[in-house]
Scaffold this active site. Structure first.
Site, short mmCIF file in Angstrom:
data_model
loop_
_atom_site.label_atom_id
_atom_site.label_comp_id
_atom_site.label_asym_id
_atom_site.label_seq_id
_atom_site.Cartn_x
_atom_site.Cartn_y
_atom_site.Cartn_z
N TYR A 106 0.69 -1.22 0.01
CA TYR A 106 0.06 -0.13 -0.08
C TYR A 106 0.91 1.22 0.01
CZ TYR A 106 -3.91 3.17 1.54
OH TYR A 106 -4.71 4.24 1.54
P1 NAP Z 1 -12.81 1.18 -0.24
O1 NAP Z 1 -14.09 1.40 0.57
O2 NAP Z 1 -11.94 0.25 -0.07
O3 NAP Z 1 -13.15 1.44 -1.68
C1 NAP Z 1 -12.45 1.11 -3.02
C2 NAP Z 1 -12.89 1.42 -4.14
O4 NAP Z 1 -12.03 1.22 -5.29
C3 NAP Z 1 -14.28 0.65 -4.40
O5 NAP Z 1 -15.35 1.41 -4.93
C4 NAP Z 1 -13.78 -0.69 -4.97
O6 NAP Z 1 -15.16 -0.94 -5.94
C5 NAP Z 1 -12.80 0.20 -5.85
N1 NAP Z 1 -11.99 -0.91 -6.82
C6 NAP Z 1 -11.03 -1.74 -6.06
N2 NAP Z 1 -10.37 -2.39 -6.83
C7 NAP Z 1 -10.71 -2.11 -8.21
C8 NAP Z 1 -10.70 -2.59 -9.33
N3 NAP Z 1 -9.78 -3.60 -9.75
N4 NAP Z 1 -11.24 -1.90 -10.40
C9 NAP Z 1 -12.06 -0.87 -10.20
N5 NAP Z 1 -12.39 -0.43 -9.07
C10 NAP Z 1 -11.79 -1.18 -7.91
O7 NAP Z 1 -11.86 2.79 -0.01
P2 NAP Z 1 -12.27 3.89 0.37
O8 NAP Z 1 -11.98 3.77 2.03
O9 NAP Z 1 -13.46 4.69 -0.20
O10 NAP Z 1 -10.82 4.81 -0.01
C11 NAP Z 1 -10.93 5.36 -1.34
C12 NAP Z 1 -9.79 5.92 -1.74
O11 NAP Z 1 -9.37 6.62 -0.61
C13 NAP Z 1 -8.54 4.78 -1.87
O12 NAP Z 1 -7.75 5.29 -2.65
C14 NAP Z 1 -7.83 4.94 -0.50
O13 NAP Z 1 -6.68 4.02 -0.81
C15 NAP Z 1 -7.69 6.24 0.02
N6 NAP Z 1 -7.67 6.49 1.04
C16 NAP Z 1 -8.75 5.86 2.12
C17 NAP Z 1 -8.66 6.31 3.46
C18 NAP Z 1 -9.65 5.98 4.30
O14 NAP Z 1 -9.32 5.94 5.54
N7 NAP Z 1 -10.76 5.35 4.14
C19 NAP Z 1 -7.40 6.95 3.77
C20 NAP Z 1 -6.58 7.22 2.91
C21 NAP Z 1 -6.60 7.17 1.76
P3 NAP Z 1 -15.44 -2.56 -6.57
O15 NAP Z 1 -14.89 -3.28 -5.45
O16 NAP Z 1 -16.71 -2.40 -6.69
O17 NAP Z 1 -14.55 -2.70 -7.64
#
Ligand code: NAP
Length: 272
Positions: free
Chosen positions: A160
């Site tokens: 990551y």
């Molecule tokens: P999440 O709930 O894990 O959602 C990830 C998203 O990516 C889902 O919509 C998933 O959709 C999609 N995804 C995963 N693999 C994929 C693939 N092969 N093709 C297309 N889509 C794909 O993440 P989140 O917490 O909302 O975070 C969103 C972003 O913010 C990410 O980049 C994460 O690293 C970043 N971020 C989050 C946090 C946090 O605390 N939440 C902190 C720092 C950074 P499907 O499964 O439907 O494909």
């Protein structure tokens, strides 16, 4: 540009729009006036969100897409332009793959590769096809979703962390390549945000995460989405190649030392 709808008439792609920050971002872009093209693998979730936005008077299109597949990403952009006639903004937010916290020497090679394939190469592929479409639309703005883990490493998360550090380099490179062509490319670095993963971690884990933050709370997806809208709008017209932490002060440094209530200050050397 109206203040309420700074993206009126624009067209935006959001990857990872099926839940969490991506879904909140798609809603925020819609409220800001943009037509939104929703990409992820979960077709049902995308269709549900598209129907919600349509019912709210917006324009949304669900395009099931795996960001690891170049042909699928190329098709995503082509379908967006075909349907809405242009592409002005893109939020490359999808992330996945990787491994649970593991000391580096024990990380499975395929798991490490999967983090880079989804979260770094997936963003490269998205930009590779989004940029020509934006050039054809007279310019645009791209926001790539990194993390505070892309600026400050987290032990045990080699996959990551590598992907999210790499994403900042990729963002800066793209920003330089297209700075004189009307395309701005920026990254966001969220700290802990209350999405499914933190929900699944439970109340205790969320409270512990909040306590480690200068603001003593974790963030919510709308707080990230608001920054995305700003970076996609003309209000940020001189901002490119930047990485903006959305982290409640986490990366700013250590919070001030505060004596526990009821404890006396230590006499300092000058008073002894
Ligand atoms: P999440 O709930 O894990 O959602 C990830 C998203 O990516 C889902 O919509 C998933 O959709 C999609 N995804 C995963 N693999 C994929 C693939 N092969 N093709 C297309 N889509 C794909 O993440 P989140 O917490 O909302 O975070 C969103 C972003 O913010 C990410 O980049 C994460 O690293 C970043 N971020 C989050 C946090 C946090 O605390 N939440 C902190 C720092 C950074 P499907 O499964 O439907 O494909």
């Amino acid at each position: 540009m109206s203040i309420e709808q700074p993206l009126d008439g624009r067209v935006a792609i959001v990857t990872g729009a099926s839940r969490g920050i991506g879904a909140a971002t798609a809603r925020a872009l819609h409220r800001a006036g943009a037509a939104v093209v929703l990409a992820a693998r979960d077709t049902d979730a995308l269709n549900t969100l598209a129907a919600e936005i349509d019912a709210d008077g917006g324009r949304a299109l669900a395009v099931p897409t795996d960001v690891t597949d170049p042909a699928a990403v190329e098709r995503l952009v082509a379908v967006a332009v075909d349907r809405f006639g242009r592409l002005d903004a893109a939020v490359n937010n999808a992330a996945g793959g990787g491994h649970p916290p593991t000391p580096l020497a024990d990380v499975d090679v395929a798991a490490f590769d999967s983090a880079l394939t989804v979260s770094l190469r997936g963003v490269f592929l998205a930009m590779k096809y989004e940029i020509p479409a934006m050039l054809g639309s007279g310019g645009g703005a791209i926001v790539n979703m990194s993390s505070t883990a892309g600026l400050q490493a987290v032990g045990g998360l080699a996959g990551y962390v590598s992907a999210k550090f790499g994403l900042i380099g990729l963002t800066r490179t793209a920003a330089l390549d297209y700075a004189d062509a009307g395309i701005r490319v920026n990254a966001l670095a969220p700290g802990p945000i209350h999405t499914e993963q933190l929900e699944a971690a439970g109340e205790h884990a969320r409270r512990a995460a909040a306590q480690a933050m200068p603001m003593k709370r974790i963030g919510v997806p709308d707080e990230v989405a608001a920054a995305v809208v700003w970076l996609c709008s003309d209000a940020s017209s001189f901002v490119t190649g930047a990485t903006l932490p959305i982290d409640g002060g986490k990366l700013a440094g250590a919070p001030p030392f505060r004596r526990p209530v009821g404890t006396a200050p230590r006499p300092d050397a000058s008073s002894s």
